[in-house]
Design a protein around this motif. Sequence first.
Motif, mmCIF file in Angstrom:
data_model
loop_
_atom_site.group_PDB
_atom_site.id
_atom_site.type_symbol
_atom_site.label_atom_id
_atom_site.label_comp_id
_atom_site.label_asym_id
_atom_site.label_seq_id
_atom_site.Cartn_x
_atom_site.Cartn_y
_atom_site.Cartn_z
ATOM 1 N N ARG A 42 -11.918 6.790 -8.295
ATOM 2 C CA ARG A 42 -10.535 6.392 -8.601
ATOM 3 C C ARG A 42 -9.821 6.212 -7.272
ATOM 4 N N TYR A 43 -9.344 5.010 -7.007
ATOM 5 C CA TYR A 43 -8.655 4.712 -5.758
ATOM 6 C C TYR A 43 -7.155 4.898 -5.962
ATOM 7 N N LEU A 44 -6.518 5.516 -4.967
ATOM 8 C CA LEU A 44 -5.095 5.828 -5.057
ATOM 9 C C LEU A 44 -4.378 5.397 -3.788
ATOM 10 N N THR A 45 -3.087 5.060 -3.945
ATOM 11 C CA THR A 45 -2.244 4.750 -2.801
ATOM 12 C C THR A 45 -1.827 6.054 -2.126
ATOM 13 N N ALA A 46 -1.086 5.956 -1.042
ATOM 14 C CA ALA A 46 -0.594 7.147 -0.334
ATOM 15 C C ALA A 46 0.273 8.009 -1.250
#
Length: 176
Positions: A42-46
């Motif tokens: 799962r890719y997440l922003t800052a």
Amino acid sequence: MTRLAKAMPIALAALLSASAALPQDAEQKPDNITAVTNENGRYLTADGIPTYKIAPDGTIDWLTYSGFRRYHSECHVCHGPEGEGSSYAPALKNSAVAMDYYDFVDVVTNGRKKVDASHNSVMPSFGDNVNVMCYLDDIYVYLKARGTDALPRGRPGKKEAKSDAIRQAEADCLGH
């Protein structure tokens, strides 16, 4: 506790804590596109907002691929193929980029009605539909990739493998 609430992906947890996570200064809008962390596929922003990841060779992350599949099974009838919109529903690919993530989650979960002299639009609530809610982040990141033109129209060719963590979260949400 329902099986849906028990294992909801990031989307519901984010909605419940939205007030604490909203930016304090509206002038400093955070980057809601760039992936800075990877939590088991799962890719997440800052800011911890789900996002897509596309490798230089065109390989997309699993959630974006899954979002393509889920969008086309649940959303395209009203919102058109690939999030392009239709004559009676907006282009969701634009909404996923322009709207705040928490607002997007709220509209899908609770629905929205806009009826006045110049509008007559109704988005039904999907809060009880496990085929949407268990994959809401997937749909969101797919539409975000489409809205930024990072992902072209059509079925994605290459995808990352589904991680065990994503597989388990899906099974838990669906009650398997």
